[in-house]
Design a protein around this motif. Structure first.
Motif, short mmCIF file in Angstrom:
data_model
loop_
_atom_site.label_atom_id
_atom_site.label_comp_id
_atom_site.label_asym_id
_atom_site.label_seq_id
_atom_site.Cartn_x
_atom_site.Cartn_y
_atom_site.Cartn_z
N SER A 3 1.20 -2.28 4.64
CA SER A 3 2.58 -2.09 5.12
C SER A 3 2.64 -2.13 6.63
O SER A 3 3.59 -2.64 7.21
CB SER A 3 3.13 -0.75 4.63
OG SER A 3 3.11 -0.69 3.23
N THR A 4 1.60 -1.59 7.25
CA THR A 4 1.57 -1.58 8.71
C THR A 4 1.60 -3.00 9.26
O THR A 4 2.32 -3.30 10.21
CB THR A 4 0.32 -0.84 9.21
OG1 THR A 4 0.26 0.42 8.54
CG2 THR A 4 0.36 -0.61 10.70
N ARG A 25 2.94 8.05 4.37
CA ARG A 25 2.91 7.28 5.61
C ARG A 25 4.11 7.67 6.45
O ARG A 25 5.04 6.91 6.62
CB ARG A 25 3.02 5.80 5.28
CG ARG A 25 2.03 5.35 4.28
CD ARG A 25 2.49 4.10 3.61
NE ARG A 25 3.48 4.38 2.59
CZ ARG A 25 3.76 3.54 1.62
NH1 ARG A 25 3.19 2.39 1.54
NH2 ARG A 25 4.65 3.84 0.72
N GLN A 84 0.70 3.82 -5.33
CA GLN A 84 0.92 3.33 -3.98
C GLN A 84 2.18 3.89 -3.37
O GLN A 84 2.32 3.94 -2.16
CB GLN A 84 1.02 1.81 -4.07
CG GLN A 84 1.32 1.11 -2.77
CD GLN A 84 0.14 1.11 -1.87
OE1 GLN A 84 -0.97 1.09 -2.33
NE2 GLN A 84 0.38 1.16 -0.58
N GLY A 105 -3.38 2.34 1.33
CA GLY A 105 -3.66 2.98 2.61
C GLY A 105 -4.49 2.13 3.56
O GLY A 105 -4.88 2.60 4.62
N1 LIG Z 1 -5.31 -0.58 11.75
C1 LIG Z 1 -4.76 0.63 11.73
N2 LIG Z 1 -4.74 1.40 12.82
C2 LIG Z 1 -4.18 2.61 12.81
N3 LIG Z 1 -3.60 3.16 11.74
C3 LIG Z 1 -3.59 2.47 10.61
C4 LIG Z 1 -4.14 1.16 10.54
N4 LIG Z 1 -3.98 0.70 9.28
C5 LIG Z 1 -3.34 1.67 8.62
N5 LIG Z 1 -3.11 2.73 9.39
C6 LIG Z 1 -2.44 3.95 8.96
O1 LIG Z 1 -2.78 4.19 7.62
C7 LIG Z 1 -1.68 4.64 6.89
C8 LIG Z 1 -1.44 3.79 5.66
O2 LIG Z 1 -1.11 2.49 6.07
P1 LIG Z 1 -0.16 1.55 5.22
O3 LIG Z 1 0.09 0.35 6.03
O4 LIG Z 1 1.02 2.28 4.75
O5 LIG Z 1 -1.09 1.21 4.01
P2 LIG Z 1 -0.76 0.43 2.67
O6 LIG Z 1 0.60 -0.14 2.78
O7 LIG Z 1 -1.82 -0.60 2.57
O8 LIG Z 1 -0.88 1.43 1.58
C9 LIG Z 1 -0.50 4.64 7.82
O9 LIG Z 1 -0.23 5.96 8.22
C10 LIG Z 1 -0.96 3.79 8.99
O10 LIG Z 1 -0.39 4.28 10.18
#
Ligand SMILES: Nc1ncnc2c1ncn2[C@@H]1O[C@H](COP(=O)(O)OP(=O)(O)O)[C@@H](O)[C@H]1O
Ligand SMILES: [Mg+2]
Lengths: 262, 271
Positions: free
Chosen positions: A22-23, A258, A252, A18
């Motif tokens: 992925s973002t 997400r 994960q 989280g």
């Molecule tokens: N820098 C950021 N700004 C806004 N929202 C974010 C940011 N980083 C993560 N999020 C939000 O957090 C959630 C999880 O992000 P994700 O990229 O799926 O995490 P991971 O892949 O590391 O588990 C998503 O809903 C994303 O939109």
């Protein structure tokens, strides 16, 4: 946060669930537009899905209605490759993926590891210069994972694509990458950028018995442990078994966690 | 005996028992001295032996409108209504399923039209398209279209976004995405609508034939005519023929489905 990936470099991004891994990848791939800041590929901004980029999702995205052969052929078909060239390149791809004999099988009949091989080869067969991988082996068992690490490394040694590989598995990151970016807990920042000086070609099995690996592991494990924040979270066995998963309490892969992204 | 053989055996047994009971029960008198009083009166449901005789007669050249001509007319209109309904329903479902704003614009009209009982349209459609084939096709279409439309619409909406993304990363153009991702995943939903669609196409056609008179022909005409002459045997001939037509069409669809959806685990084993 800000980071750069050099041409032909293999970078892994590790961080708690989280934290936005992925973002980041989705922004690199043009699926998500950053609300602030800029992403550049080859000096230009990313506006759409770039053609030279290949993306391997954690989720199974092999087309279930196409056979192995026709899945591998997809990218070539989209580019208008036809006839014998298509056939030769697909056959080569199927061979490299170790899927000979399964050309005409539908994905529903394959194991998870085989399907992920199809997904990987389907991406590689069109020779992307940049490869984005979002926990591609996250759902696989340790054995399958190791053999896919070996295959990925072999394929990468041959072509040296620029790779950004997202994972929550620290040992995976050390095994594969030139450089590991460790992220903080949400909101994600860069906690540490760490070079992995282990020479190549690497043997994914033997590697884990080396002093270097143990050293790299303990350095980054310590840093990551601070991010988990659980009291005593980093104690326990750091090198073997139990240590090989970073965030074992946070699966994960839960889809729906997400919604805006996947 | 193999499993298939056993199933077949039971099917046949049930058929024989049903037909036998029908023939027998309509043959014994309730009060033996009084003619015409039966346990079950063949006046209403006829008897298998009589039905077979009537069928043979209606199938012979002696009648002006043979059962073959009527069946052909019904099958023809049903197939046309089915084909036109499925293709337009599929196209509309795909289009609206992928264009949210368009779907929102059309939503009230679609719901309003779909909640209209189709039987209420029969007189109007007949008035516009006359008493022939065309009216029947239009009636079948008005029903089939919506069934296929709603299913395809759902299918097109529920396409996995990651499959679309993967296609884009592999270099697909918009049209290639539609062809290689959206159509195949929507098809699985569309197929679920096809078997009921055949039955509904038949409903539309037969209702049209009730009103269509002799020029429309068809088995619905035979049913209405038999009502006029209180001829249960002819009515049964028409109903049984309709049943056979329905079965054959449904089996045909199953075959196509099995072929096109063979990637799904449930179709993996051959027929
Ligand atoms: N820098 C950021 N700004 C806004 N929202 C974010 C940011 N980083 C993560 N999020 C939000 O957090 C959630 C999880 O992000 P994700 O990229 O799926 O995490 P991971 O892949 O590391 O588990 C998503 O809903 C994303 O939109
Ligand atoms: Mg993720």
């Amino acid at each position: 946060m800000s980071f750069e990936v050099a041409d032909q470099e293999f970078v892994a991004i590790v961080g708690p669930s989280g934290c936005g891994k992925s973002t980041i990848l989705n922004m690199l791939g043009g699926l998500v537009t950053p609300s602030a800041g800029a992403i550049e590929v080859d000096g230009g901004p990313v506006t759409d899905v770039p053609r030279k980029v290949g993306y391997v999702f954690q989720k199974d995205t092999v087309f279930p209605w196409r056979t192995v052969r026709r899945n591998v052929a997809l990218g070539l078909e989209y580019r208008g490759v036809r006839g014998t060239e298509l056939e030769t390149r697909v056959r080569e791809g199927v061979r490299l993926a170790g899927l000979e004999g399964f050309e005409d099988a539908f994905p529903a009949t394959l194991s998870g590891g085989m399907r992920q091989r199809v997904a990987l080869m389907r991406t590689l067969v069109v020779n992307p210069e940049i490869l984005l991988m979002d926990e591609p082996f996250g759902a696989l068992d340790t054995h399958t994972k190791l053999s896919l690490h070996a295959e990925l490394l072999t394929l990468w040694e041959a072509r040296h694509q620029t790779v950004v590989f997202v994972t929550h598995d620290l040992s995976e990151a050390i095994t594969l990458a030139d450089r590991v970016i460790v992220m903080t807990r949400r909101p994600g920042r860069i906690k540490l950028v760490h070079d992995v000086p282990i020479p190549r070609p690497r043997d994914v099995i033997k590697l884990r018995e080396t002093e270097e690996y143990a050293h790299e592991y303990s350095v980054m494990w310590h840093v990551l442990g601070e991010e988990l924040g659980a009291p005593g979270g980093v104690q326990g066995d750091m090198r073997t078994g139990a240590g090989s998963r970073l965030v074992s309490g946070h699966p994960q892969s839960a889809p729906g966690a997400r919604p805006s992204l996947q | 005996m193999s499993d298939r053989g056993r199933v077949l055996f039971w099917r046949l047994l049930i058929l024989v028992v049903l037909v036998g009971a029908w023939e027998w029960l309509t043959g014994i008198k309730a009060i033996s001295k009084t003619p015409g009083l039966y346990w079950i009166d063949p006046f209403f449901i006829s008897r298998p032996s009589v039905i077979v005789k009537r069928f043979a007669y209606l199938a012979s050249g002696e009648v002006r409108l043979s059962i073959w001509a009527m069946a052909l007319s019904t099958v023809q209109s049903t197939l046309w209504g089915f084909v036109v309904g499925v293709s337009t329903g599929f196209a509309a479902g795909l289009g609206l399923g992928r264009h949210d704003r368009l779907a929102r614009v059309f939503e009230p009209y679609i719901i309003a039209f779909n909640s209209l009982p189709r039987i209420a349209l029969v007189p109007l459609v007949t008035m516009i398209f006359g008493f022939g084939l065309l009216a029947k096709i239009v009636l079948a279409w008005t029903i089939v279209f919506f069934i296929v439309f709603f299913n395809t619409f759902q299918g097109a909406r529920s396409v996995d976004a990651d499959l679309i993304h993967s296609a884009r990363f592999l270099g697909a153009s918009e049209r290639q995405v539609v062809r290689t991702v959206i159509v195949p995943s929507a098809l699985a939903w569309t197929f679920a609508a096809l078997t009921p669609s055949v039955s509904f196409a038949l409903i539309g056609v037969v209702v049209g034939e009730f009103l269509g008179g002799e020029s429309g022909g068809g088995l619905g005409y035979l049913i209405i005519q038999s009502l006029g002459t209180l001829n249960a045997a002819d009515m049964m001939v028409a109903l049984l023929t309709l049943g056979v037509i329905g079965i054959v069409m449904a089996l045909g669809i199953k075959q196509v489905e099995r072929r096109l959806l063979r990637w799904r685990p449930e179709y993996r084993k051959g027929p």
